[in-house]
Design a protein around this motif. Structure first.
Motif, PDB file in Angstrom:
ATOM      1  N   ILE A   1       0.861  -1.179   0.000  1.00  0.00           N
ATOM      2  CA  ILE A   1       0.000   0.000   0.000  1.00  0.00           C
ATOM      3  C   ILE A   1       0.899   1.232   0.000  1.00  0.00           C
ATOM      4  CG2 ILE A   1      -1.805   1.294   1.193  1.00  0.00           C
ATOM      5  CD1 ILE A   1      -2.707  -1.325   2.490  1.00  0.00           C
ATOM      6  N   SER A   2       0.891   1.944  -1.114  1.00  0.00           N
ATOM      7  CA  SER A   2       1.667   3.183  -1.213  1.00  0.00           C
ATOM      8  C   SER A   2       0.775   4.309  -0.706  1.00  0.00           C
ATOM      9  CB  SER A   2       2.088   3.421  -2.669  1.00  0.00           C
ATOM     10  OG  SER A   2       2.850   2.326  -3.149  1.00  0.00           O
TER      11      SER A   2
ATOM     12  N   ILE B   1      -1.518   8.495  -9.488  1.00  0.00           N
ATOM     13  CA  ILE B   1      -1.410   7.592 -10.641  1.00  0.00           C
ATOM     14  C   ILE B   1      -0.988   8.374 -11.882  1.00  0.00           C
ATOM     15  CG2 ILE B   1      -2.859   5.686  -9.857  1.00  0.00           C
ATOM     16  CD1 ILE B   1      -5.246   7.010 -11.213  1.00  0.00           C
ATOM     17  N   LEU B   2       0.264   8.781 -11.908  1.00  0.00           N
ATOM     18  CA  LEU B   2       0.812   9.446 -13.076  1.00  0.00           C
ATOM     19  C   LEU B   2       0.930   8.431 -14.218  1.00  0.00           C
ATOM     20  CD1 LEU B   2       3.558  11.461 -11.183  1.00  0.00           C
ATOM     21  CD2 LEU B   2       1.346  12.308 -12.008  1.00  0.00           C
ATOM     22  N   PRO B   3       0.621   8.843 -15.452  1.00  0.00           N
ATOM     23  CA  PRO B   3       0.471   7.860 -16.531  1.00  0.00           C
ATOM     24  C   PRO B   3       1.722   7.056 -16.839  1.00  0.00           C
ATOM     25  CG  PRO B   3       0.417  10.109 -17.396  1.00  0.00           C
ATOM     26  CD  PRO B   3       0.319  10.219 -15.908  1.00  0.00           C
ATOM     27  N   TRP B   4       2.908   7.668 -16.759  1.00  0.00           N
ATOM     28  CA  TRP B   4       4.141   6.917 -17.059  1.00  0.00           C
ATOM     29  C   TRP B   4       4.455   5.902 -15.981  1.00  0.00           C
ATOM     30  CZ3 TRP B   4       3.782  12.268 -17.208  1.00  0.00           C
ATOM     31  CH2 TRP B   4       4.013  12.924 -15.989  1.00  0.00           C
TER      32      TRP B   4
ATOM     33  N   ARG C   1      -7.712   4.137 -17.229  1.00  0.00           N
ATOM     34  CA  ARG C   1      -7.197   4.541 -18.535  1.00  0.00           C
ATOM     35  C   ARG C   1      -6.005   5.462 -18.306  1.00  0.00           C
ATOM     36  NH1 ARG C   1     -10.103   7.331 -22.069  1.00  0.00           N
ATOM     37  NH2 ARG C   1      -9.805   6.011 -23.888  1.00  0.00           N
ATOM     38  N   PRO C   2      -5.071   5.531 -19.252  1.00  0.00           N
ATOM     39  CA  PRO C   2      -3.844   6.300 -19.039  1.00  0.00           C
ATOM     40  C   PRO C   2      -4.048   7.763 -18.682  1.00  0.00           C
ATOM     41  CG  PRO C   2      -3.576   4.839 -20.913  1.00  0.00           C
ATOM     42  CD  PRO C   2      -5.005   4.732 -20.501  1.00  0.00           C
ATOM     43  N   GLY C   3      -5.141   8.377 -19.097  1.00  0.00           N
ATOM     44  CA  GLY C   3      -5.353   9.780 -18.798  1.00  0.00           C
ATOM     45  C   GLY C   3      -5.939  10.052 -17.426  1.00  0.00           C
ATOM     46  N   ASP C   4      -6.273   8.999 -16.678  1.00  0.00           N
ATOM     47  CA  ASP C   4      -6.902   9.175 -15.365  1.00  0.00           C
ATOM     48  C   ASP C   4      -5.885   9.670 -14.342  1.00  0.00           C
ATOM     49  OD1 ASP C   4      -9.146   8.185 -16.562  1.00  0.00           O
ATOM     50  OD2 ASP C   4      -9.055   6.215 -15.605  1.00  0.00           O
ATOM     51  N   ALA C   5      -6.369  10.483 -13.402  1.00  0.00           N
ATOM     52  CA  ALA C   5      -5.456  11.064 -12.419  1.00  0.00           C
ATOM     53  C   ALA C   5      -5.983  11.017 -10.994  1.00  0.00           C
ATOM     54  CB  ALA C   5      -5.132  12.512 -12.794  1.00  0.00           C
TER      55      ALA C   5
ATOM     56  N   GLY D   1      -7.697   6.766  -7.075  1.00  0.00           N
ATOM     57  CA  GLY D   1      -6.843   5.697  -6.597  1.00  0.00           C
ATOM     58  C   GLY D   1      -6.812   4.515  -7.554  1.00  0.00           C
ATOM     59  N   LEU D   2      -6.011   3.513  -7.211  1.00  0.00           N
ATOM     60  CA  LEU D   2      -5.874   2.361  -8.094  1.00  0.00           C
ATOM     61  C   LEU D   2      -5.562   1.133  -7.250  1.00  0.00           C
ATOM     62  CD1 LEU D   2      -6.080   2.148 -11.181  1.00  0.00           C
ATOM     63  CD2 LEU D   2      -3.586   2.235 -11.285  1.00  0.00           C
ATOM     64  N   LEU D   3      -6.298   0.066  -7.520  1.00  0.00           N
ATOM     65  CA  LEU D   3      -6.065  -1.212  -6.852  1.00  0.00           C
ATOM     66  C   LEU D   3      -5.716  -2.246  -7.909  1.00  0.00           C
ATOM     67  CD1 LEU D   3      -6.133  -3.348  -4.632  1.00  0.00           C
ATOM     68  CD2 LEU D   3      -8.633  -3.254  -4.672  1.00  0.00           C
ATOM     69  N   VAL D   4      -4.539  -2.804  -7.774  1.00  0.00           N
ATOM     70  CA  VAL D   4      -4.010  -3.808  -8.701  1.00  0.00           C
ATOM     71  C   VAL D   4      -4.066  -5.146  -7.995  1.00  0.00           C
ATOM     72  CG1 VAL D   4      -1.995  -4.496 -10.054  1.00  0.00           C
ATOM     73  CG2 VAL D   4      -2.450  -2.056  -9.625  1.00  0.00           C
ATOM     74  N   ALA D   5      -4.622  -6.167  -8.651  1.00  0.00           N
ATOM     75  CA  ALA D   5      -4.754  -7.472  -8.003  1.00  0.00           C
ATOM     76  C   ALA D   5      -4.518  -8.592  -9.005  1.00  0.00           C
ATOM     77  CB  ALA D   5      -6.134  -7.615  -7.366  1.00  0.00           C
TER      78      ALA D   5
END
Length: 269
Positions: free
Chosen positions: A164-165, A214-217, A242-246, A249-253
């Motif tokens: 968790i960052s 969540i910076l796109p790069w 999507r790459p343009g989202d800012a 948050g983001l959950l990767v599983a």
């Protein structure tokens, strides 16, 4: 996509890492490290790596444009290129710069190709380990040529490992994360390198990773890799990334069942 482009980009990334990034690891002078903002470093390796990658990617795909982390830091309007009609490259010349600058790891060199606002391909090079992870939309994800598949089961929260960052989370959400993280088998604060966190989910070193900024790069290459390996990459509200989202948050599983377990455990209704 052109048949040879995946390999050509991988070769370019490896060459830049070999000739520009790795020779400066643990050999940086004080004058070659600068602070872009409090706690956010940039080094001469970031700058020279981005210049070399930008020139090489444009040669490989004439008519494409490049959105690089350091170019955006110098001129925020560069990020607008992400909405271009033609192909767009996203470049993170050294992901995990603070680790790199301190002579530690992990750090990575990352590139993504975006078409019509969606990731078409992604590359992550674990630079110290010379390990290349590649994904192409609808064609799978591979680590040094071996297909990646995320785990298919959900063993339950108490058996899950994740990161968790939490640094950039709003205070109320951070309080929820802190209150519920103990429900998992093991939770770390992450490694300050998205180029490490995403492959570790794809290879089952950990089963989830949570981010706010969540910076796109940082996230486009890894998000495609995890999805192509069978995992889930969704905003905390369950919407597609999507790459343009800012925000959101983001959950990767490792899979959708684990995504719902982690979401429900960390942020219960």
């Amino acid at each position: 996509m052109r048949d040879d482009l995946i390999d050509q980009v991988a070769d370019l990334i490896r060459e830049v890492a070999r000739t520009i990034v790795m020779p400066r690891w643990r050999r940086l002078d004080d004058g070659e490290i600068h602070q872009k903002s409090p706690g956010d470093l940039v080094t001469i390796a970031d700058q020279e790596s981005e210049r070399a990658l930008t020139a090489g990617l444009r040669r490989l795909l004439p008519g494409s444009v490049v959105v690089g982390e350091e170019a955006v830091a110098a001129d925020a309007s560069v990020l607008d290129r992400l909405g271009a009609d033609g192909p767009v490259w996203l470049v993170d010349p050294v992901d995990g710069t603070n680790n790199f600058a301190s002579g530690e790891g992990p750090f990575a060199v990352m590139v993504a190709l975006v078409r019509a606002g969606e990731p078409a391909a992604g590359w992550i090079l674990d630079a110290p380990g010379d390990r290349m992870i590649v994904a192409e939309q609808s064609s799978g994800a591979f680590i040094d040529g071996v297909r990646l598949k995320t785990r298919a089961d959900d063993p339950g929260a108490a058996a899950l490992t994740g990161s968790i960052s939490r640094t950039y989370f709003p205070a109320d959400l951070r309080a929820d994360l802190d209150a519920n993280a103990h429900r998992f088998g093991r939770v770390t604060a992450g490694h300050h390198c998205a180029g490490y966190e995403y492959p570790s989910v794809a290879t089952d070193e950990q089963q989830f990773a949570v981010f706010w900024r969540i910076l796109p790069w940082d996230h486009t290459p890894g998000s495609l890799i995890v999805r192509e390996a069978g995992g889930a990459v969704l905003h905390l509200d369950g919407s597609a990334y999507r790459p343009g989202d800012a925000d959101r948050g983001l959950l990767v599983a490792a899979n959708h069942e684990i995504w719902h377990t982690v979401r429900g455990t960390l942020l219960p209704p």
